[in-house]
Design an enzyme around this catalytic site. Structure first.
Site, PDB file in Angstrom:
ATOM      1  N   GLY A 214       0.765  -1.235   0.000  1.00 33.93           N
ATOM      2  CA  GLY A 214       0.000   0.000   0.000  1.00 33.93           C
ATOM      3  C   GLY A 214       0.800   1.291   0.000  1.00 33.93           C
ATOM      4  O   GLY A 214       0.235   2.369  -0.129  1.00 33.93           O
ATOM      5  N   ASP A 215       2.124   1.180   0.150  1.00 32.52           N
ATOM      6  CA  ASP A 215       2.947   2.402   0.191  1.00 32.52           C
ATOM      7  C   ASP A 215       4.327   2.100  -0.387  1.00 32.52           C
ATOM      8  O   ASP A 215       5.350   2.449   0.199  1.00 32.52           O
ATOM      9  CB  ASP A 215       3.054   2.897   1.635  1.00 32.52           C
ATOM     10  CG  ASP A 215       3.467   4.373   1.724  1.00 32.52           C
ATOM     11  OD1 ASP A 215       3.478   5.054   0.671  1.00 32.52           O
ATOM     12  OD2 ASP A 215       3.770   4.831   2.834  1.00 32.52           O
ATOM     13  N   PHE A 216       4.333   1.451  -1.555  1.00 34.32           N
ATOM     14  CA  PHE A 216       5.569   1.010  -2.202  1.00 34.32           C
ATOM     15  C   PHE A 216       6.216   2.219  -2.865  1.00 34.32           C
ATOM     16  O   PHE A 216       6.212   2.360  -4.088  1.00 34.32           O
ATOM     17  CB  PHE A 216       5.227  -0.079  -3.229  1.00 34.32           C
ATOM     18  CG  PHE A 216       6.220  -1.211  -3.283  1.00 34.32           C
ATOM     19  CD1 PHE A 216       6.303  -2.136  -2.259  1.00 34.32           C
ATOM     20  CD2 PHE A 216       7.068  -1.354  -4.373  1.00 34.32           C
ATOM     21  CE1 PHE A 216       7.212  -3.187  -2.306  1.00 34.32           C
ATOM     22  CE2 PHE A 216       7.980  -2.398  -4.430  1.00 34.32           C
ATOM     23  CZ  PHE A 216       8.055  -3.311  -3.400  1.00 34.32           C
TER      24      PHE A 216
END
Length: 355
Positions: A214-216
């Protein structure tokens, strides 16, 4: 509770005391690391080793089940060969500890974890050529594929309804749009949200489900030199935005963040898609939604950064890292249009894929 009230602000001496009491280590070097709404410290104890002490904000610290699952996921990925950050147990064998402090807003509880300090430079500081972008796409797809195998009694806690950073929550941005008042890009954000509801929402049943990191992003990925002119991904950080989602969400998020620091941002999508599809081929509905989902992530980032700055004006420089460039990129992608951007991405990906 506002973000400002929930973010911890522990002193170095408090951190040293925690590390001694919980982990039996004597701090010799300590320095602050960036954090969006948590507090992070680099710690080197006299006993040797390098660590990161992560102090969660008090709002998220209430959700112990979710954080326990995120910590489990990190260790699960690490055991399967992915360079995910891992947590170390306390002297009593716990992977986290709920500590009570007064950070200026009365006594509140904060979850504390001691994590591995991973070597490497954030990808944000590296000039990302096609090869590293390919590797990033491949790593993102590999991570989601591996997480499909994970079993845990509390896995349902990843169904984070109305979690603002999940791409199913794009329509929820409408309630925050007032923070963009007076900014010409607000019009584009409104149009993107509308297109999401018309074009993407009906396709959700056709997307393949998975668990998303979700926050790559370029600050959560580390790389180290691999030969004279190549880099290898050496670390995956910050699993705080994990949630149940879809494979295509992870790809869209990855492309968006890889564009931020790149001198040729529109070209980024090709190698990332090629790397991704070396692990997980997109279906027609996913492919058709990618452009809009990338734009949606820009909108989430811009709107929520502006909202956070109102809460934490002293942290503006860090909070607005993505947003400043994001305004220009969102406008550029919107002007180019879906057809042109998809042509660039998918043609480049097809050429890249050829041996």
């Amino acid at each position: 509770m506002s973000t400002k009230e929930s973010k911890p602000n522990l002193s170095d001496s408090q951190v040293s005391e925690i590390i001694k009491r919980l982990y039996g280590l004597t701090v010799s070097v300590i320095r602050p690391l960036p954090g969006y709404d948590d507090q992070n410290f680099y710690v080197s104890p006299s006993e040797g080793g390098e660590y990161v002490l992560k102090v969660m904000n008090s709002a998220d610290s209430h959700n112990i089940t979710l954080i326990e699952l995120q910590t489990h996921s990190m260790n699960f990925l690490h055991q399967r060969g992915l360079p995910a950050q891992t947590a170390f147990p306390t002297l009593t064998g716990q992977l986290m500890s709920l500590e009570e402090f007064d950070c200026g807003f009365g006594m509140q509880k904060y979850l504390v974890r001691l994590l591995a300090y991973l070597p490497g430079t954030t990808i944000a500081k590296i000039t990302c050529g096609p090869q590293i972008l390919y590797d990033v796409g491949k790593m993102a797809a590999t991570l989601d594929t591996v997480l499909l195998q994970m079993e845990h009694p509390n896995i349902s806690s990843l169904q984070r309804e109305n979690f603002i950073w999940n791409l199913t929550s794009v329509p929820l941005l409408n309630q925050y749009l007032h923070v963009m008042d007076g900014d010409p890009v607000q019009k584009v954000v409104k149009a993107v949200i509308e297109q999401y509801q018309i074009q993407v929402m009906p396709k959700l049943p056709l997307f393949r489900k998975c668990i998303n990191h979700g926050d790559f992003n370029d600050h959560n990925l580390l790389a180290k030199p691999d030969g004279p002119s190549k880099y290898k991904i050496s670390g995956i950080l910050d699993f705080g935005d994990m949630s149940s989602g879809y494979f295509i969400f992870e790809l869209a998020i990855t492309i968006m963040y890889m564009m931020i620091e790149n001198p040729n941002p529109v070209d980024v999508g090709g190698p990332v898609v090629a790397g991704w599809e070396s692990v997980f081929l997109l279906n027609e509905a996913e492919r058709d939604s990618l452009y809009l989902l990338v734009l949606c992530r820009f909108c989430q980032s811009l709107v929520m950064a502006r909202h956070a700055v109102i809460q934490q004006p002293e942290n503006e420089e860090y909070l607005m890292i993505t947003a400043r460039t994001g305004v220009q990129l969102l406008s550029r992608l919107w002007e180019l249009g879906k057809e042109e951007v998809e042509r660039v991405w998918f043609q480049s990906a097809a050429q890249f894929s050829q041996p």
